[in-house]
Design a protein around this motif. Structure first.
Motif, PDB file in Angstrom:
ATOM      1  N   LEU A   4      -9.827  -2.121   0.554  1.00 48.79           N
ATOM      2  CA  LEU A   4      -9.917  -2.845  -0.695  1.00 48.79           C
ATOM      3  C   LEU A   4     -10.698  -4.230  -0.601  1.00 48.79           C
ATOM      4  O   LEU A   4     -11.362  -4.445  -1.684  1.00 48.79           O
ATOM      5  N   SER A   5     -11.024  -4.817   0.395  1.00 56.60           N
ATOM      6  CA  SER A   5     -11.756  -5.681   0.594  1.00 56.60           C
ATOM      7  C   SER A   5     -13.315  -5.405   0.701  1.00 56.60           C
ATOM      8  O   SER A   5     -14.151  -6.175   0.759  1.00 56.60           O
ATOM      9  N   GLY A   6     -13.535  -4.299   0.982  1.00 58.18           N
ATOM     10  CA  GLY A   6     -15.093  -3.630   1.053  1.00 58.18           C
ATOM     11  C   GLY A   6     -15.481  -3.653   2.300  1.00 58.18           C
ATOM     12  O   GLY A   6     -16.625  -3.297   2.559  1.00 58.18           O
ATOM     13  N   ASP A   7     -14.443  -3.867   3.230  1.00 56.91           N
ATOM     14  CA  ASP A   7     -15.015  -3.795   4.734  1.00 56.91           C
ATOM     15  C   ASP A   7     -15.031  -2.426   5.465  1.00 56.91           C
ATOM     16  O   ASP A   7     -15.584  -2.117   6.484  1.00 56.91           O
ATOM     17  N   LEU A   8     -14.425  -1.467   4.426  1.00 56.66           N
ATOM     18  CA  LEU A   8     -14.481  -0.009   4.830  1.00 56.66           C
ATOM     19  C   LEU A   8     -14.907   0.882   3.538  1.00 56.66           C
ATOM     20  O   LEU A   8     -14.473   0.794   2.608  1.00 56.66           O
ATOM     21  N   LYS A   9     -16.080   1.536   3.674  1.00 59.04           N
ATOM     22  CA  LYS A   9     -16.462   2.493   2.489  1.00 59.04           C
ATOM     23  C   LYS A   9     -15.713   3.668   2.342  1.00 59.04           C
ATOM     24  O   LYS A   9     -15.405   4.572   3.387  1.00 59.04           O
ATOM     25  N   LYS A  52       1.276   3.929   4.864  1.00 59.72           N
ATOM     26  CA  LYS A  52       2.347   4.237   5.651  1.00 59.72           C
ATOM     27  C   LYS A  52       3.231   4.493   4.796  1.00 59.72           C
ATOM     28  O   LYS A  52       3.876   3.614   4.149  1.00 59.72           O
ATOM     29  N   ARG A  53       3.912   5.829   4.953  1.00 62.31           N
ATOM     30  CA  ARG A  53       5.029   6.326   4.240  1.00 62.31           C
ATOM     31  C   ARG A  53       6.301   6.392   5.382  1.00 62.31           C
ATOM     32  O   ARG A  53       6.291   6.652   6.285  1.00 62.31           O
ATOM     33  N   TYR A  54       7.414   6.003   4.692  1.00 62.12           N
ATOM     34  CA  TYR A  54       8.474   5.984   5.469  1.00 62.12           C
ATOM     35  C   TYR A  54       9.546   7.021   5.209  1.00 62.12           C
ATOM     36  O   TYR A  54       9.736   7.598   4.111  1.00 62.12           O
ATOM     37  N   ASP A  55      10.266   7.480   6.315  1.00 68.14           N
ATOM     38  CA  ASP A  55      11.189   8.659   6.115  1.00 68.14           C
ATOM     39  C   ASP A  55      12.765   7.979   5.613  1.00 68.14           C
ATOM     40  O   ASP A  55      13.438   8.636   4.898  1.00 68.14           O
ATOM     41  N   ASP A  56      12.939   6.612   5.988  1.00 70.96           N
ATOM     42  CA  ASP A  56      14.127   5.934   5.492  1.00 70.96           C
ATOM     43  C   ASP A  56      13.730   4.467   5.358  1.00 70.96           C
ATOM     44  O   ASP A  56      13.424   3.906   6.275  1.00 70.96           O
ATOM     45  N   PRO A  57      14.027   4.192   4.036  1.00 71.07           N
ATOM     46  CA  PRO A  57      14.236   5.070   2.879  1.00 71.07           C
ATOM     47  C   PRO A  57      13.067   5.862   2.622  1.00 71.07           C
ATOM     48  O   PRO A  57      11.936   5.570   2.635  1.00 71.07           O
ATOM     49  N   LYS A  58      13.452   7.240   2.413  1.00 71.40           N
ATOM     50  CA  LYS A  58      12.355   8.111   1.920  1.00 71.40           C
ATOM     51  C   LYS A  58      11.495   7.853   0.901  1.00 71.40           C
ATOM     52  O   LYS A  58      11.923   7.446  -0.214  1.00 71.40           O
ATOM     53  N   GLY A  59      10.122   7.939   1.074  1.00 70.94           N
ATOM     54  CA  GLY A  59       9.107   7.909   0.346  1.00 70.94           C
ATOM     55  C   GLY A  59       8.665   6.613  -0.016  1.00 70.94           C
ATOM     56  O   GLY A  59       7.580   6.452  -0.654  1.00 70.94           O
ATOM     57  N   TYR A  60       9.366   5.474   0.549  1.00 70.57           N
ATOM     58  CA  TYR A  60       8.880   4.157   0.626  1.00 70.57           C
ATOM     59  C   TYR A  60       7.291   4.007   1.221  1.00 70.57           C
ATOM     60  O   TYR A  60       7.260   4.652   2.207  1.00 70.57           O
ATOM     61  N   THR A  61       6.432   3.303   0.528  1.00 68.69           N
ATOM     62  CA  THR A  61       5.118   3.151   1.116  1.00 68.69           C
ATOM     63  C   THR A  61       4.633   1.644   0.973  1.00 68.69           C
ATOM     64  O   THR A  61       4.917   1.106   0.247  1.00 68.69           O
ATOM     65  N   GLU A  62       3.870   1.443   2.195  1.00 69.64           N
ATOM     66  CA  GLU A  62       2.891   0.184   1.891  1.00 69.64           C
ATOM     67  C   GLU A  62       1.553   0.424   2.512  1.00 69.64           C
ATOM     68  O   GLU A  62       1.431   1.451   3.118  1.00 69.64           O
ATOM     69  N   ILE A  63       0.879  -0.340   2.151  1.00 69.69           N
ATOM     70  CA  ILE A  63      -0.550  -0.474   2.586  1.00 69.69           C
ATOM     71  C   ILE A  63      -0.570  -0.821   3.976  1.00 69.69           C
ATOM     72  O   ILE A  63       0.199  -1.637   4.580  1.00 69.69           O
ATOM     73  N   THR A  64      -1.709  -0.207   4.704  1.00 75.34           N
ATOM     74  CA  THR A  64      -1.909  -0.294   6.187  1.00 75.34           C
ATOM     75  C   THR A  64      -3.135  -1.443   6.081  1.00 75.34           C
ATOM     76  O   THR A  64      -3.721  -1.752   5.060  1.00 75.34           O
ATOM     77  N   GLU A  65      -3.247  -1.998   7.407  1.00 79.46           N
ATOM     78  CA  GLU A  65      -4.556  -2.775   7.701  1.00 79.46           C
ATOM     79  C   GLU A  65      -5.842  -2.033   7.373  1.00 79.46           C
ATOM     80  O   GLU A  65      -6.823  -2.754   6.745  1.00 79.46           O
ATOM     81  N   LYS A  66      -5.803  -0.658   7.633  1.00 80.71           N
ATOM     82  CA  LYS A  66      -6.773  -0.150   7.029  1.00 80.71           C
ATOM     83  C   LYS A  66      -7.404   0.101   5.683  1.00 80.71           C
ATOM     84  O   LYS A  66      -8.372   0.008   5.092  1.00 80.71           O
ATOM     85  N   GLY A  67      -5.998   0.291   4.975  1.00 84.65           N
ATOM     86  CA  GLY A  67      -6.086   0.175   3.621  1.00 84.65           C
ATOM     87  C   GLY A  67      -6.484  -1.191   2.914  1.00 84.65           C
ATOM     88  O   GLY A  67      -7.468  -1.185   2.044  1.00 84.65           O
ATOM     89  N   ARG A  68      -6.074  -2.423   3.538  1.00 83.83           N
ATOM     90  CA  ARG A  68      -6.675  -3.809   3.177  1.00 83.83           C
ATOM     91  C   ARG A  68      -8.096  -3.642   3.347  1.00 83.83           C
ATOM     92  O   ARG A  68      -8.784  -4.247   2.564  1.00 83.83           O
ATOM     93  N   LYS A  69      -8.612  -3.240   4.600  1.00 86.44           N
ATOM     94  CA  LYS A  69     -10.016  -3.230   4.788  1.00 86.44           C
ATOM     95  C   LYS A  69     -10.827  -2.503   3.753  1.00 86.44           C
ATOM     96  O   LYS A  69     -11.931  -2.973   3.375  1.00 86.44           O
TER      97      LYS A  69
END
Length: 82
Positions: free
Chosen positions: A69-74, A50-67
């Protein structure tokens, strides 16, 4: 998914906070800022970050991204551009 994508997601997963693209590139060996700038929109479109407009460009991983990384999503289950 590229090696850079995996490295970006791993960094964001380890950080556990939203961080700017410059910090992402700084903290990943052999991944340049232009690569981060090019890959983040694709990772966002796939729902992995997920990317944020304020502050611009800040990014964090989502639950889908965590899945992912854990191998639960190919990678083959994701629609992500090269």
């Amino acid at each position: 998914m590229t090696k850079s994508d995996d490295a970006i997601l791993e960094l964001l997963g380890d950080a556990g906070i939203a961080i700017p693209p410059t910090a992402i590139a700084f903290n990943i060996e052999n991944v340049s800022r232009p690569t981060v700038d090019r890959r983040l929109p694709k990772l966002e479109a796939a729902g992995l970050v997920k990317r944020y407009d304020d502050p611009k460009g800040y990014t964090e991983i989502t639950e889908k991204g965590r899945k992912y990384l854990s191998g639960d999503l190919k990678a083959s289950d994701l629609e992500i551009g090269a």
